[in-house]
Write an enzyme that holds these catalytic residues in place. Structure first.
Site, PDB file in Angstrom:
ATOM      1  N   GLN A 254      -5.751  11.002   3.454  1.00 28.46           N
ATOM      2  CA  GLN A 254      -5.085   9.888   2.773  1.00 28.46           C
ATOM      3  C   GLN A 254      -5.082  10.069   1.269  1.00 28.46           C
ATOM      4  OE1 GLN A 254      -3.315   7.475   4.634  1.00 28.46           O
ATOM      5  NE2 GLN A 254      -3.821   9.247   5.899  1.00 28.46           N
ATOM      6  N   HIS A 257      -2.026  11.654  -0.395  1.00 28.50           N
ATOM      7  CA  HIS A 257      -0.755  10.937  -0.487  1.00 28.50           C
ATOM      8  C   HIS A 257      -0.372  10.636  -1.922  1.00 28.50           C
ATOM      9  CE1 HIS A 257       0.931   9.981   3.403  1.00 28.50           C
ATOM     10  NE2 HIS A 257      -0.250   9.674   3.898  1.00 28.50           N
ATOM     11  N   GLU A 322      -5.861  -0.485   5.453  1.00 28.78           N
ATOM     12  CA  GLU A 322      -4.669  -0.033   6.168  1.00 28.78           C
ATOM     13  C   GLU A 322      -5.076   0.773   7.410  1.00 28.78           C
ATOM     14  OE1 GLU A 322      -0.651   2.575   5.122  1.00 28.78           O
ATOM     15  OE2 GLU A 322      -2.473   2.838   3.955  1.00 28.78           O
ATOM     16  N   HIS A 323      -5.897   1.803   7.205  1.00 33.20           N
ATOM     17  CA  HIS A 323      -6.408   2.624   8.307  1.00 33.20           C
ATOM     18  C   HIS A 323      -7.928   2.495   8.362  1.00 33.20           C
ATOM     19  CE1 HIS A 323      -2.822   4.783   6.624  1.00 33.20           C
ATOM     20  NE2 HIS A 323      -2.450   4.716   7.888  1.00 33.20           N
ATOM     21  N   ASP A 356      -0.498   8.729  12.495  1.00 38.88           N
ATOM     22  CA  ASP A 356       0.602   8.944  11.557  1.00 38.88           C
ATOM     23  C   ASP A 356       1.804   9.586  12.223  1.00 38.88           C
ATOM     24  OD1 ASP A 356      -0.111   7.826   9.176  1.00 38.88           O
ATOM     25  OD2 ASP A 356      -0.669   9.691   8.184  1.00 38.88           O
ATOM     26  N   HIS A 415      17.513 -40.896   9.743  1.00 36.10           N
ATOM     27  CA  HIS A 415      17.036 -40.196  10.931  1.00 36.10           C
ATOM     28  C   HIS A 415      16.819 -41.195  12.072  1.00 36.10           C
ATOM     29  CE1 HIS A 415      16.407 -36.894   8.198  1.00 36.10           C
ATOM     30  NE2 HIS A 415      15.859 -36.122   9.144  1.00 36.10           N
TER      31      HIS A 415
END
Length: 435
Positions: A254, A257, A322-323, A356, A415
Site C-alpha cells: 500500500q 501507491h 480501508e484495508h 485488489d 395536508h
C-alpha cells in the site's frame, strides 16, 4: 518504521480537501466546461495534458480497442478475464429485487428498484494506470443493470502512444465501448454537464488526483458520485506467530501507491515489531517504487505497540482503515470484535493484493476513517429506489384520523384537508362524484 506506544500514536489523520487555489481552479474549469462544452474541453486537454485534439478525436474508436489486444500479453488477457469472472460472481449475490406487500385492508406498499440509466467511470493515468479499477467500477454497474456506461481517461495514459492499451483491454473485457480520451477536472465536468460530444451521466465513479476529487465534489448534486477518496491505507494486526516478511510486504504493497498512503502495524510484541521494522527496510531497498513507498513509510507509517490483541482491535475500530489484515492465530475468533474496516483479510494467505485483483469483492473502499459509516462500492451504488404506496378507500378511512392529527400538530392544515376532503366525500356519499 517508527515503533510507538498507543499514547504516542495520533489516530486522527487530516483529510485533504485541496488548497484554496486548487479549489478555485477547479470551479473555473467546471464553469467553463458547463458554458462552452467541447471547446473548453479541447482547450483544457491541450493545456493540461499536452495533447491537441479535434472534437471528432475525443472518442476512442472500435479499431483502437481491437488494436489494443495486439499490444498486451495474452497472459494479461487471461488474468483480466479471470478477475472479471470472480468480480461478477461476487457482485451478482448483491442484487436486489423490487417487492410489494398487499395488506388485508387493500393497501399495497412496496419498493421499486431500477438501475441508473447512465454512469461515468473515471480511470486515472498519473503515477500508475489501473486496469483492475476499470473492472471494479464497471462490473457492479453492469450487474445492477445500468444500460449505458461511459469511460473517460487522460489522452496519454500510455505515453506518446495514446491511451494505455491495458486500460482499453480491461474496458473491452468489461463490456465498455464508449470511451473518451479526456482526463482531469474537465472530464468530470463534461460527464456531469455534458458537451456536444459527451452526453451527461447520472453518476460518476472512479479514483483520481486532487483535481479530480475536487471536481467530483463540485458537481455532486448535479450528479451522484461514489466518494471523495483519500490516499490508500492498510492496517495489520499481527501477533508473534505471524511472518515478518509477509507483514512487511503487505505494508509496502500500500505504501507504494502514494507518498501519502498510510501503512500501520499493530502488535502486542515488541520483538515482533522490531523484526518487522527491519524487514520493511530490507524490502524497501529492493522495491522499484521505493521513493514513493519510502516517503509513505516515513511520514504516514508506524508500528503501534498494544497490550493485547483485543486492545489492538480497539485501535483498529478507531482507525476504521480501508484495508485491515488480521494475522493472528485463529483469526475467526476475533472477527466478531471488528466493527470498522472497509475490507477484512484473514490469515497469512489472504494478502491485500488478493482483494485488489482477483478474489471478487470490490477494491474501491472507504478511506480516511469513513469505513465507520460507509461501505465498498457495490451493486447498490448503481440503483435507485422508488417507494410504492396504494391505499384503498377502507385503508384511507381507517388511517385518516392519525394522518390529520399529525399534520395539524405540525401546522400543515393543507395536508390535513387533503385527507379530510376525501373522508367527507366518502362518508357523506359524495365519493362517486370525485376523481
Amino acid at each position: 518504521m517508527k515503533i510507538l506506544s498507543s499514547a504516542e500514536f495520533k489516530l486522527e489523520r487530516e483529510v485533504e480537501y485541496g488548497s484554496p487555489q486548487q479549489n478555485e481552479a477547479v470551479k473555473e474549469i467546471v464553469q467553463q466546461i458547463k458554458k462552452e462544452g467541447d471547446a473548453a474541453l479541447l482547450r483544457f486537454t491541450e493545456q493540461f495534458d499536452g495533447t491537441r485534439l479535434e472534437a471528432d478525436q475525443l472518442r476512442v474508436t472500435q479499431a483502437e480497442l481491437k488494436a489494443a489486444y495486439g499490444q498486451v500479453e495474452p497472459s494479461f488477457v487471461k488474468s483480466i478475464q479471470a478477475a472479471a469472472a470472480n468480480i461478477r460472481a461476487f457482485h451478482q449475490r448483491q442484487k436486489r429485487n423490487s417487492w410489494m406487500d398487499l395488506q388485508p385492508d387493500g393497501s399495497l406498499l412496496g419498493q421499486i428498484i431500477r438501475p441508473l440509466k447512465r454512469v461515468g467511470v473515471y480511470v486515472p493515468g498519473g503515477k500508475a494506470a489501473y486496469p483492475s479499477s476499470v473492472l471494479m467500477n464497471v462490473i457492479p454497474a453492469q450487474v445492477a443493470g445500468v444500460p449505458e456506461i461511459v469511460m473517460v481517461t487522460p489522452p496519454a495514459t500510455g505515453g506518446k502512444e495514446g491511451v494505455n492499451p491495458y486500460i482499453l483491454v480491461a474496458a473491452a473485457e468489461a463490456g465498455v465501448h464508449e470511451i473518451y480520451r479526456v482526463g482531469g477536472a474537465q472530464a468530470i465536468a463534461a460527464l456531469a454537464y455534458g458537451t456536444e460530444t459527451i452526453a451527461p451521466v447520472d453518476k460518476i465513479c472512479g479514483p483520481g488526483n486532487i483535481y479530480v476529487a475536487l471536481a467530483k465534489r463540485e458537481v455532486y448534486g448535479v450528479v451522484d458520485i461514489d466518494s471523495i477518496a483519500g490516499p490508500s491505507e492498510i492496517a495489520v494486526l499481527a501477533d508473534e506467530h505471524a511472518n515478518p516478511a509477509y507483514v512487511a510486504a503487505d505494508l509496502l504493497s500500500q505504501a507504494e501507491h502514494d507518498e501519502m498512503a498510510s501503512a500501520i502495524l499493530v502488535t502486542p510484541s515488541r520483538e515482533f515489531a522490531e523484526r518487522c521494522a527491519a524487514e520493511v527496510e530490507r524490502q524497501l531497498a529492493e522495491l522499484p517504487r521505493k521513493d514513493i513507498a519510502g516517503a509513505s513509510i516515513r511520514d504516514y507509517g508506524a508500528i503501534l505497540l498494544v497490550d493485547s490483541i483485543e486492545a489492538g482491535i480497539g485501535i483498529i475500530n478507531r482507525l476504521a482503515p480501508e484495508h485491515f489484515e488480521l494475522l493472528v492465530e485463529n483469526p475467526l475468533n476475533y472477527l466478531g470484535l471488528v466493527e470498522n474496516a472497509g475490507a477484512i483479510f484473514l490469515g497469512p494467505y489472504s494478502s491485500e493484493p488478493v482483494g485488489d485483483y482477483l478474489a471478487g469483492p470490490n477494491h474501491i473502499i472507504p478511506t480516511n476513517g469513513t469505513a465507520r459509516f460507509s461501505s465498498p462500492v457495490d451493486v447498490d451504488d448503481f440503483i435507485k429506489k422508488s417507494s410504492l404506496i396504494y391505499y384503498s378507500k377502507e385503508a384511507l378511512l381507517g388511517a385518516a384520523g392519525d394522518i390529520m392529527e399529525l399534520a395539524r400538530k405540525e401546522g400543515l392544515e393543507g395536508h390535513a384537508r387533503a385527507i379530510e376532503i376525501r373522508v367527507k366525500a366518502e362518508t357523506e356519499g359524495e365519493g362517486d362524484q370525485l376523481c
